[in-house]
Design an enzyme around this catalytic site. Structure first.
Site, PDB file in Angstrom:
ATOM      1  N   ALA A 111      -5.225  -0.147   4.376  1.00 53.80           N
ATOM      2  CA  ALA A 111      -5.675  -1.446   3.888  1.00 53.80           C
ATOM      3  C   ALA A 111      -4.859  -2.566   4.526  1.00 53.80           C
ATOM      4  CB  ALA A 111      -5.547  -1.504   2.362  1.00 53.80           C
ATOM      5  N   TYR A 112      -3.583  -2.343   4.670  1.00 52.83           N
ATOM      6  CA  TYR A 112      -2.710  -3.354   5.268  1.00 52.83           C
ATOM      7  C   TYR A 112      -3.125  -3.638   6.713  1.00 52.83           C
ATOM      8  CZ  TYR A 112       1.492  -5.728   6.888  1.00 52.83           C
ATOM      9  OH  TYR A 112       2.369  -6.650   7.438  1.00 52.83           O
ATOM     10  N   ARG A 113      -3.517  -2.586   7.423  1.00 50.11           N
ATOM     11  CA  ARG A 113      -3.855  -2.741   8.837  1.00 50.11           C
ATOM     12  C   ARG A 113      -5.287  -3.230   9.052  1.00 50.11           C
ATOM     13  NH1 ARG A 113      -0.524  -0.306  12.584  1.00 50.11           N
ATOM     14  NH2 ARG A 113       1.321   0.729  11.741  1.00 50.11           N
TER      15      ARG A 113
END
Length: 208
Positions: A111-113
């Site tokens: 999700a962060y990426r």
């Protein structure tokens, strides 16, 4: 860590107190093992000061390494006990950017990426038994996340240091029983572990 959870399940206890009680229990276990291993060598004595210093440094370094890793693992265990799914709601030891590894990312490294994933639903958490000057290491751990959450067991910081943390967008998380160790003027600005977990629940899919 597993033995500590077995001895101190504390599942009906608030997360803040559960964390502290397990840490106390683990340290008692560690100290017993440490004495069993180290006392025979100490009682046998040393022929050189250099030998004594080397032994003492090894003991202190082992204590420091154990303490930091212990806090991280106990935090992970509490996340799971509180219903957070590893790999879906949080990730332990992810890579946010090349060479940067916060202790925890929420909800995940994937999700962060993902550029399409809203930054407002991202969180990171660092764990440090003491912060002192080490809190600055947290600032650059996850570039997409503006506010860095730092869980510490340090019993108090000065008002000046707390202001410096706040200006750097570092949000201090302290187990509730330890907050009274901090200056009265900043206590209301400190987040408890239970409050942080509440914030994470609001980030779950389907939450407005």
């Amino acid at each position: 860590m597993r033995k500590t959870v077995e001895l101190r399940p504390e599942l009906g206890t608030p997360p803040d107190k559960r964390l502290l009680r397990r840490r106390e229990c683990e340290f008692e276990i560690f100290r017993s093992v440490e004495e069993a291993v180290e006392l025979p060598a100490i009682r046998a004595g040393f022929t050189e000061l250099r030998e004594f210093i080397s032994r003492a440094q090894a003991v202190l370094q082992r204590r420091k390494a154990r303490s930091g890793r212990s806090l991280e693992l106990h935090t992970r265990e509490i996340l799971i006990e509180e219903g957070f799914r590893e790999g879906a709601d949080f990730q332990h030891g992810p890579q946010s950017e090349p060479g940067k590894r916060p202790d925890f990312l929420f909800p995940s490294e994937a999700a962060y990426r993902d550029p399409a994933f809203p930054t407002t639903r991202l969180r990171m958490l660092a764990t440090k038994t003491t912060c002192r000057d080490r809190w600055r290491q947290v600032i650059n751990q996850a570039d997409r996340i503006s506010v860095k959450h730092l869980l510490t067991l340090q019993e108090g910081v000065s008002e000046a240091q707390f202001r410096e943390m706040t200006q750097a967008n570092v949000q201090l998380i302290v187990p509730e029983p330890l907050i009274e160790k901090f200056p009265a003027s900043i206590r209301t600005d400190i987040v408890t572990l239970e409050s942080f977990l509440g914030d994470l629940r609001l980030l779950a899919p389907g939450t407005p």
